[in-house]
Design a protein around this motif. Structure first.
Motif, PDB file in Angstrom:
ATOM      1  N   HIS A   1      -9.324  -0.808  -3.036  1.00 31.33           N
ATOM      2  CA  HIS A   1      -8.401   0.243  -3.013  1.00 31.33           C
ATOM      3  C   HIS A   1      -8.801   1.571  -2.647  1.00 31.33           C
TER       4      HIS A   1
ATOM      5  N   HIS B   1       0.855  -1.130   0.177  1.00 30.70           N
ATOM      6  CA  HIS B   1      -0.081   0.083   0.035  1.00 30.70           C
ATOM      7  C   HIS B   1       0.957   1.203   0.101  1.00 30.70           C
TER       8      HIS B   1
ATOM      9  N   MET C   1      -9.606   2.811   0.800  1.00 32.73           N
ATOM     10  CA  MET C   1      -8.829   3.261   1.844  1.00 32.73           C
ATOM     11  C   MET C   1      -8.634   4.840   2.193  1.00 32.73           C
TER      12      MET C   1
ATOM     13  N   CYS D   1      -4.576   5.743  -0.327  1.00 32.85           N
ATOM     14  CA  CYS D   1      -3.701   4.766  -0.568  1.00 32.85           C
ATOM     15  C   CYS D   1      -3.350   5.229  -1.997  1.00 32.85           C
TER      16      CYS D   1
ATOM     17  N   GLN E   1      -1.072   3.209  -3.754  1.00 30.49           N
ATOM     18  CA  GLN E   1      -0.722   1.964  -4.709  1.00 30.49           C
ATOM     19  C   GLN E   1      -2.013   1.039  -4.769  1.00 30.49           C
TER      20      GLN E   1
ATOM     21  N   CYS F   1      -3.949  -1.272  -4.731  1.00 34.89           N
ATOM     22  CA  CYS F   1      -3.984  -2.898  -3.650  1.00 34.89           C
ATOM     23  C   CYS F   1      -4.918  -3.709  -3.790  1.00 34.89           C
TER      24      CYS F   1
END
Ligand SMILES: [Cu+2]
Length: 252
Positions: free
Chosen positions: A223, A180, A226, A215, A217, A219
């Protein structure tokens, strides 16, 4: 001038001291790009008009003989080198090398997971105590040694991380599952969260408020979820009361 540029660029609100330098770099790079854009566009129209078919019916096989373009390119290289050597590299060196004194900072451990942010505070004794990967479980994601007496006062929270305003914050960032990246735009910090590594990053929050954590990245499916993470910057009194209101995590 700086304020006007950051407004023109639509820069997000800034709430940290260190972020000022990040914004300056972004602004300088944009000024350089703006100058290049103007230069190129002028040259483009000059070439279109100067070398139009009616004026230049026959191709010139010798081409340009002046060295102006070489000098201009060298000038651009020089400007980019100045940005890199005198602004970007010192900024990076400060971010990774000149950490604030941990004794005078809010130190927080972060463990990212699909799809939320866990944060841990050392508690009143100021020590995080013993940790080992072998203790990691679903509840004990920081791998705290349950037999360590200093671990009894730790505070663990999910998705809402509070910090006092004006005090440097050091975050040790890690991940429980995939890669992350902890990105707090208002603080101008971004640090990858990598399983097995605990990477420190720091910032100095200067403005009270509630700031979204992203976040950075991709993930997994959740995602985007986040963004449920928030950093709350508040005065010391409120922060102390908040930390006190949290029950220490009891590990079996
Ligand atoms: Cu993520």
């Amino acid at each position: 001038m700086k304020e006007l540029t950051s407004k023109l660029l639509g820069m997000p609100p800034l709430a940290s001291q260190n972020g000022q330098d990040v914004d300056s770099l972004i602004i300088y790079v944009h000024w350089l790009m703006f100058a290049l854009f103007i230069g190129w566009i002028i040259y483009f129209f000059y070439a279109v008009i100067r070398f139009r078919r009616s004026r230049q019916p026959k191709a010139d096989y010798v081409g340009v003989t002046s060295h102006t373009s070489t000098y201009l390119e060298l000038g651009i290289v020089l400007a980019e080198a100045v940005l890199l050597i005198f602004i970007a590299v010192p900024l990076w060196a400060k971010a990774v090398d000149k950490f604030p004194d941990p004794a005078k900072s809010t130190v927080i451990q972060i463990v990212a997971e699909q799809y939320s942010w866990n944060a841990r505070y050392a508690g009143p004794d100021g020590t995080f105590g013993k940790e080992d990967m072998k203790f990691v479980t679903a509840e004990n994601m920081f791998g705290v040694d349950p037999s360590d007496p200093t671990a009894k006062d730790h505070v663990q929270v999910l998705n809402e991380i509070h910090v006092p305003v004006g005090t440097p914050v050091i975050m040790y960032v890690s991940s429980k599952d995939v890669i992350h990246s902890l990105k707090i735009i208002a603080m101008r910090v971004c640090q990858d969260a990598i399983p097995g590594l605990r990477i420190p990053c720091w910032f100095v929050p200067t403005r009270e408020g509630r700031y979204q954590i992203n976040c950075a990245q991709l993930c997994g499916f959740g995602h985007a979820g986040m963004t449920h993470g928030f950093l709350v910057v508040e005065d010391q009194k409120k922060f102390d009361a908040w930390l006190k209101s949290k029950k220490p995590l009891v590990l079996e």
